[in-house]
Write a protein that holds these residues in place. Sequence first.
Motif, PDB file in Angstrom:
ATOM      1  N   TYR A   1      66.854  93.916  74.972  1.00 30.07           N
ATOM      2  CA  TYR A   1      67.389  94.489  73.724  1.00 30.07           C
ATOM      3  C   TYR A   1      68.859  94.884  73.840  1.00 30.07           C
ATOM      4  N   HIS A   2      69.188  95.707  74.823  1.00 26.98           N
ATOM      5  CA  HIS A   2      70.558  96.229  74.923  1.00 26.98           C
ATOM      6  C   HIS A   2      71.479  95.213  75.590  1.00 26.98           C
ATOM      7  N   ASN A   3      71.776  94.173  74.789  1.00 27.93           N
ATOM      8  CA  ASN A   3      72.616  93.074  75.316  1.00 27.93           C
ATOM      9  C   ASN A   3      73.704  92.725  74.317  1.00 27.93           C
TER      10      ASN A   3
ATOM     11  N   VAL B   1      73.843  90.560  72.028  1.00 34.59           N
ATOM     12  CA  VAL B   1      73.398  90.272  70.650  1.00 34.59           C
ATOM     13  C   VAL B   1      73.265  91.580  69.872  1.00 34.59           C
ATOM     14  N   HIS B   2      72.760  92.634  70.544  1.00 37.84           N
ATOM     15  CA  HIS B   2      72.657  93.954  69.899  1.00 37.84           C
ATOM     16  C   HIS B   2      74.062  94.470  69.544  1.00 37.84           C
ATOM     17  N   ALA B   3      75.001  94.307  70.466  1.00 40.56           N
ATOM     18  CA  ALA B   3      76.377  94.762  70.194  1.00 40.56           C
ATOM     19  C   ALA B   3      76.961  93.994  69.004  1.00 40.56           C
TER      20      ALA B   3
ATOM     21  N   ILE C   1      82.037  98.068  72.030  1.00 36.33           N
ATOM     22  CA  ILE C   1      81.782  98.559  73.398  1.00 36.33           C
ATOM     23  C   ILE C   1      80.649  99.580  73.458  1.00 36.33           C
ATOM     24  N   HIS C   2      79.960  99.903  72.351  1.00 40.40           N
ATOM     25  CA  HIS C   2      79.129 101.119  72.314  1.00 40.40           C
ATOM     26  C   HIS C   2      77.960 101.147  73.304  1.00 40.40           C
ATOM     27  N   ASP C   3      77.508  99.984  73.786  1.00 40.37           N
ATOM     28  CA  ASP C   3      76.430  99.942  74.798  1.00 40.37           C
ATOM     29  C   ASP C   3      76.837  99.101  76.005  1.00 40.37           C
ATOM     30  N   TYR C   4      78.142  99.009  76.259  1.00 45.18           N
ATOM     31  CA  TYR C   4      78.680  98.151  77.326  1.00 45.18           C
ATOM     32  C   TYR C   4      78.066  98.484  78.688  1.00 45.18           C
TER      33      TYR C   4
ATOM     34  N   CYS D   1      74.516 102.361  62.029  1.00 42.12           N
ATOM     35  CA  CYS D   1      74.545 100.907  62.319  1.00 42.12           C
ATOM     36  C   CYS D   1      73.736 100.619  63.577  1.00 42.12           C
ATOM     37  N   ASP D   2      73.769 101.548  64.522  1.00 44.29           N
ATOM     38  CA  ASP D   2      73.115 101.377  65.826  1.00 44.29           C
ATOM     39  C   ASP D   2      71.587 101.393  65.692  1.00 44.29           C
ATOM     40  N   ILE D   3      71.081 102.080  64.665  1.00 40.08           N
ATOM     41  CA  ILE D   3      69.607 102.144  64.465  1.00 40.08           C
ATOM     42  C   ILE D   3      69.228 101.473  63.156  1.00 40.08           C
TER      43      ILE D   3
END
Length: 506
Positions: free
Chosen positions: A171-173, A175-177, A211-214, A320-322
Amino acid sequence: MDSVAEETSVENVGEPVVGSSPVKRQVGEEDDELSEVEPDAVPQEVREWLASTFTRQLSTARKRTDEKPKFRSVANAIRAGIFVERIYRRLSSATFLHLPPEVTKILKRVDEWDFNVWRLHEVSTNTPLRCLSYELLNRYGLLHKFKMPPATLETFLTQVESGYQKYKNPYHNNVHAADVLQTMHYMLSQTGLMNWLNDIEILATLMAAIIHDYEHTGTTNNFHVMSGSETALLYNDRAVLENHHICAAFRLLKGEESNVLVNLSREEYREFRSLVIEMVLATDMSSHFQQIKAMKAMLAMPDPSALDKAKALSLVLHCCDISHPSKEWTLHEKWTKQLLEEFFRQGDKERELGLPYSPLCDRNNTLVAESQIGFIDFIVEPSMGVCGDVLDKVAALSIPATPTISEEPQKQLNEPGGPIKRPVRPSGVVGTEVRRPWQDYLAANKTRWKERAAKDAEVRAEMALGHKNVNGDLEEENEEDFIKEEEDKGANENLEEADKEEESAE
Ligand SMILES: Nc1nc2c(ncn2[C@@H]2O[C@@H]3COP(=O)(O)O[C@H]3[C@H]2O)c(=O)[nH]1
Ligand SMILES: [Mg+2]
Ligand SMILES: [Zn+2]
């Protein structure tokens, strides 16, 4: 040439809250939010997950600089935007990143709420973040405005994309960003939010999404804290992942070959960095309830200038993140599958480490449909509601009630590939009311999960009743229990009979 547009302060309506007082939340304050949740409304495990994910002692203290926001006149912005566009078109063909035609074709729909980022992932051979970032930085005229060297941009975006794939997360890849970036672009361009911002603020908003989940590790902050990871040690168990995302990204931005900010002035860099840090830290879910509560209070104030820009942008990024539960079902269902697999892999690690399962991480005992109903009911729906209220407030602040340039709201915000013009009335705004496409999808998706939950409950009941294992045979140990249970039941029935006879004899 002056800055993109003559900075003329129309009126200082956006006075930020100067020296926002440190917000020290009382412990348990947001637990009150959870106490509103009827105990039997959600299964205990969903309640635990809500509590462990969305509540934590939090204190923030930040001094806001005493800046005076300047509103450029819309007309100047349009004129300057057209001017920049002409120059930039000539420049942009010189840049490195040439997007393949099928990518350009998909990006034609980048302004839509229904944009399919998974399609972009496919046609871009797993470089959706790099392609989308380049396209949007170009279309907002930021590559030119901040003179980003093309080769440096190419290096930066390539390294960010690979940082998102470091731990091969479902998930946290990248594509999510890209999904969060495109959703933020929708908010900026279709609701008029961008009219409220200067170029540095737009750059910071897009970069925060990028960059929010880099270098996300595919595990939660809770896991980092409970397992005593190096990163938890480094950041004292506070917003562990979010601190890492920011630090690692700015380290990249300091690198000689990847510093796309090389031509920003010192003041521009300070403003950029401060906004990106605040926005990404606010994506830490443990500050969720405090953030929503504070924003509701701010929106309730009669004075429109009470709306703090950094906090408003932080809330929009958090939403946007959720936001995937508020997208079309096939997109949402896929995101759910990816995320739960990531949670289950964490659960597998917890079992190996002898740690208790975090909520929703036990792959054999997680009520997926129920947890999604809880997530939508208690987190996403309220958040998107507040987000819509923020956008309404901003639209009232920054979009003239009657169009000054063209009567027609601009249908297609910008032709793909061209820089963004600052629309007088973007297609997502009617009057000063912002359209909320997410509402219908949230309702539809919740209905789907309720149907799914009912079916799952039936299957569980059959499994329990029939004591059937997955291939349908009665299990030995179950058979004995089953017979014992019947005997007990029988014994109870005899007892009841005897009681009744006694009563009738009296
Ligand atoms: N239960 C649940 N949590 C989600 C869902 N989507 C996002 N989240 C959580 O919300 C968090 C938002 O920030 P992150 O992307 O870092 O990590 C995300 C997940 O932990 C969802 O569909 N269900
Ligand atoms: Mg995150
Ligand atoms: Zn995220």
